[in-house]
Design a protein around this motif. Sequence first.
Motif, PDB file in Angstrom:
ATOM      1  N   ARG A 129     -69.977  23.673  11.339  1.00 31.83           N
ATOM      2  CA  ARG A 129     -68.770  24.486  11.611  1.00 31.83           C
ATOM      3  C   ARG A 129     -69.161  25.886  12.086  1.00 31.83           C
ATOM      4  N   GLU A 130     -70.117  26.494  11.421  1.00 33.48           N
ATOM      5  CA  GLU A 130     -70.563  27.835  11.801  1.00 33.48           C
ATOM      6  C   GLU A 130     -71.226  27.816  13.171  1.00 33.48           C
ATOM      7  N   PHE A 131     -72.035  26.804  13.426  1.00 33.33           N
ATOM      8  CA  PHE A 131     -72.669  26.668  14.732  1.00 33.33           C
ATOM      9  C   PHE A 131     -71.615  26.586  15.828  1.00 33.33           C
ATOM     10  N   ARG A 132     -70.587  25.784  15.592  1.00 38.00           N
ATOM     11  CA  ARG A 132     -69.506  25.635  16.567  1.00 38.00           C
ATOM     12  C   ARG A 132     -68.735  26.951  16.748  1.00 38.00           C
ATOM     13  N   ARG A 133     -68.667  27.760  15.703  1.00 36.99           N
ATOM     14  CA  ARG A 133     -67.991  29.052  15.810  1.00 36.99           C
ATOM     15  C   ARG A 133     -68.772  30.019  16.697  1.00 36.99           C
ATOM     16  N   VAL A 134     -70.100  30.049  16.536  1.00 34.14           N
ATOM     17  CA  VAL A 134     -70.913  30.984  17.319  1.00 34.14           C
ATOM     18  C   VAL A 134     -71.303  30.418  18.683  1.00 34.14           C
ATOM     19  N   LEU A 135     -71.009  29.142  18.915  1.00 29.93           N
ATOM     20  CA  LEU A 135     -71.241  28.525  20.218  1.00 29.93           C
ATOM     21  C   LEU A 135     -70.024  27.670  20.594  1.00 29.93           C
ATOM     22  N   PRO A 136     -68.907  28.341  20.947  1.00 28.41           N
ATOM     23  CA  PRO A 136     -67.718  27.571  21.337  1.00 28.41           C
ATOM     24  C   PRO A 136     -68.011  26.682  22.546  1.00 28.41           C
ATOM     25  N   GLU A 137     -67.262  25.599  22.607  1.00 26.90           N
ATOM     26  CA  GLU A 137     -67.405  24.626  23.690  1.00 26.90           C
ATOM     27  C   GLU A 137     -68.805  24.030  23.748  1.00 26.90           C
ATOM     28  N   ALA A 138     -69.453  23.938  22.603  1.00 28.93           N
ATOM     29  CA  ALA A 138     -70.814  23.384  22.545  1.00 28.93           C
ATOM     30  C   ALA A 138     -70.822  21.946  23.070  1.00 28.93           C
ATOM     31  N   SER A 148     -85.709  13.036  19.216  1.00 30.85           N
ATOM     32  CA  SER A 148     -84.777  13.227  20.327  1.00 30.85           C
ATOM     33  C   SER A 148     -85.082  14.559  20.995  1.00 30.85           C
ATOM     34  N   ARG A 149     -84.835  14.590  22.276  1.00 25.11           N
ATOM     35  CA  ARG A 149     -84.979  15.814  23.067  1.00 25.11           C
ATOM     36  C   ARG A 149     -83.644  16.027  23.751  1.00 25.11           C
ATOM     37  N   TRP A 150     -83.125  17.254  23.691  1.00 25.57           N
ATOM     38  CA  TRP A 150     -81.773  17.510  24.156  1.00 25.57           C
ATOM     39  C   TRP A 150     -81.629  18.922  24.707  1.00 25.57           C
ATOM     40  N   ILE A 151     -80.519  19.140  25.394  1.00 29.09           N
ATOM     41  CA  ILE A 151     -80.123  20.462  25.870  1.00 29.09           C
ATOM     42  C   ILE A 151     -78.722  20.723  25.316  1.00 29.09           C
ATOM     43  N   CYS A 152     -78.556  21.868  24.693  1.00 30.42           N
ATOM     44  CA  CYS A 152     -77.263  22.271  24.147  1.00 30.42           C
ATOM     45  C   CYS A 152     -76.762  23.466  24.948  1.00 30.42           C
ATOM     46  N   SER A 153     -75.484  23.452  25.257  1.00 31.90           N
ATOM     47  CA  SER A 153     -74.905  24.570  26.003  1.00 31.90           C
ATOM     48  C   SER A 153     -73.508  24.859  25.483  1.00 31.90           C
ATOM     49  N   GLY A 154     -73.051  26.054  25.753  1.00 30.34           N
ATOM     50  CA  GLY A 154     -71.720  26.489  25.345  1.00 30.34           C
ATOM     51  C   GLY A 154     -71.536  27.942  25.740  1.00 30.34           C
ATOM     52  N   ARG A 155     -70.649  28.634  25.017  1.00 27.80           N
ATOM     53  CA  ARG A 155     -70.398  30.056  25.282  1.00 27.80           C
ATOM     54  C   ARG A 155     -70.896  30.882  24.098  1.00 27.80           C
ATOM     55  N   ASN A 156     -71.503  32.007  24.381  1.00 26.64           N
ATOM     56  CA  ASN A 156     -72.070  32.854  23.338  1.00 26.64           C
ATOM     57  C   ASN A 156     -70.989  33.622  22.579  1.00 26.64           C
ATOM     58  N   ASN A 157     -70.885  33.307  21.293  1.00 31.04           N
ATOM     59  CA  ASN A 157     -70.017  34.060  20.383  1.00 31.04           C
ATOM     60  C   ASN A 157     -70.860  34.544  19.200  1.00 31.04           C
ATOM     61  N   ASP A 201     -70.606  37.761  23.805  1.00 30.61           N
ATOM     62  CA  ASP A 201     -70.189  38.227  25.123  1.00 30.61           C
ATOM     63  C   ASP A 201     -69.489  37.134  25.928  1.00 30.61           C
ATOM     64  N   ASP A 202     -69.299  35.955  25.324  1.00 31.43           N
ATOM     65  CA  ASP A 202     -68.591  34.834  25.950  1.00 31.43           C
ATOM     66  C   ASP A 202     -69.298  34.287  27.195  1.00 31.43           C
ATOM     67  N   ARG A 203     -70.543  34.672  27.396  1.00 33.29           N
ATOM     68  CA  ARG A 203     -71.295  34.169  28.555  1.00 33.29           C
ATOM     69  C   ARG A 203     -71.825  32.768  28.260  1.00 33.29           C
ATOM     70  N   PRO A 204     -72.018  31.967  29.306  1.00 33.69           N
ATOM     71  CA  PRO A 204     -72.612  30.649  29.103  1.00 33.69           C
ATOM     72  C   PRO A 204     -74.057  30.776  28.614  1.00 33.69           C
ATOM     73  N   VAL A 205     -74.422  29.926  27.676  1.00 31.35           N
ATOM     74  CA  VAL A 205     -75.797  29.866  27.194  1.00 31.35           C
ATOM     75  C   VAL A 205     -76.216  28.407  27.142  1.00 31.35           C
ATOM     76  N   SER A 206     -77.516  28.213  27.241  1.00 31.68           N
ATOM     77  CA  SER A 206     -78.078  26.876  27.196  1.00 31.68           C
ATOM     78  C   SER A 206     -79.470  26.976  26.587  1.00 31.68           C
ATOM     79  N   PHE A 207     -79.815  26.004  25.758  1.00 33.40           N
ATOM     80  CA  PHE A 207     -81.148  25.955  25.174  1.00 33.40           C
ATOM     81  C   PHE A 207     -81.520  24.510  24.918  1.00 33.40           C
TER      82      PHE A 207
END
Length: 125
Positions: free
Chosen positions: A63-72, A90-99, A107-113
Amino acid sequence: MNEDSDRDARRRAEELARAFLARVWGGAASELDAIDELMTEDYLITSAGRTVRGRAAFKDWVREFRRVLPEARNEVLDVFASADGERVVSRWICSGRNNGIFGLPPDDRPVSFSGIAIWRVRDGR
């Protein structure tokens, strides 16, 4: 174990990991109830130096992860299991908006890791 049972164990372990990634991390909303179905009660995860123990604590962490990375969203790149099906990677890429992810200023910018997860499978979970 024979070759067929090893292959079945690998397949089941890989399916379990894919189900976890899709249902808990795959889309805009988490299926938190899937955690009860797919994970053992004593589940333990270490991520970014923090250890989370048990399903209830893990649900809070998601829940906290989803809060700090909306639209994950999570894109699965690879999933493979050991011959006996006891370990899955597993190997994966996660992306969303930075909160505020990773302590960054929101800053609501797109992030990916990207990341790699290694699981131990026990009792089909």
